[in-house]
Scaffold this motif. Structure first.
Motif, mmCIF file in Angstrom:
data_model
loop_
_atom_site.group_PDB
_atom_site.id
_atom_site.type_symbol
_atom_site.label_atom_id
_atom_site.label_comp_id
_atom_site.label_asym_id
_atom_site.label_seq_id
_atom_site.Cartn_x
_atom_site.Cartn_y
_atom_site.Cartn_z
ATOM 1 N N THR A 4 0.814 -1.088 -0.154
ATOM 2 C CA THR A 4 -0.091 0.018 -0.086
ATOM 3 C C THR A 4 0.777 1.455 0.109
ATOM 4 O O THR A 4 2.212 1.270 0.269
ATOM 5 N N ASP A 5 0.351 2.224 -0.348
ATOM 6 C CA ASP A 5 0.991 3.738 -0.367
ATOM 7 C C ASP A 5 1.615 3.938 0.856
ATOM 8 O O ASP A 5 2.618 4.272 1.350
ATOM 9 N N GLU A 6 0.814 3.555 1.755
ATOM 10 C CA GLU A 6 1.047 3.815 3.509
ATOM 11 C C GLU A 6 2.502 2.930 3.884
ATOM 12 O O GLU A 6 3.283 3.422 4.405
ATOM 13 N N THR A 37 6.556 11.323 0.273
ATOM 14 C CA THR A 37 5.364 11.306 -0.396
ATOM 15 C C THR A 37 5.435 10.147 -1.419
ATOM 16 O O THR A 37 6.607 9.795 -1.848
ATOM 17 N N PHE A 38 4.278 9.395 -1.718
ATOM 18 C CA PHE A 38 4.173 8.429 -2.789
ATOM 19 C C PHE A 38 2.864 8.371 -3.458
ATOM 20 O O PHE A 38 2.005 8.277 -2.832
ATOM 21 N N GLU A 39 3.098 9.177 -4.583
ATOM 22 C CA GLU A 39 1.502 9.688 -5.231
ATOM 23 C C GLU A 39 2.018 9.012 -6.652
ATOM 24 O O GLU A 39 2.949 9.307 -7.379
#
Length: 79
Positions: A4-6, A37-39
């Motif tokens: 997951t992004d988290e 950040t991971f977007e």
């Protein structure tokens, strides 16, 4: 299963912080800030270290910590 992004953000932040604290004495570090950040699949890691009493090149340690964070995320996706 893809992380997951988290999980990506946590992995990167822990790796960066762990690297900094492995390279510099905790008592020398006045301030440590790791921003991750991971977007849209793009990882951005910023590491700020204030350690005026450290013997090491603090700027280089911060740069290397960001690289270590990226490698930790690469390893996470490779699992």
């Amino acid at each position: 299963m893809e992380p997951t992004d988290e999980e990506v953000v946590e992995t990167a932040a822990e790796a960066a912080e762990g690297y900094v604290l492995s390279e510099l004495a905790t008592s020398d570090v006045d301030d440590l800030d790791v921003t991750v950040t991971f977007e849209d699949g793009v990882l951005d890691v910023e590491v700020y270290v204030n350690a005026p009493d450290a013997d090491a090149d603090v700027e280089q340690v911060a740069d290397d910590a960001a690289l270590v964070a990226g490698q930790a995320v690469d390893d996470l996706f490779a699992e």
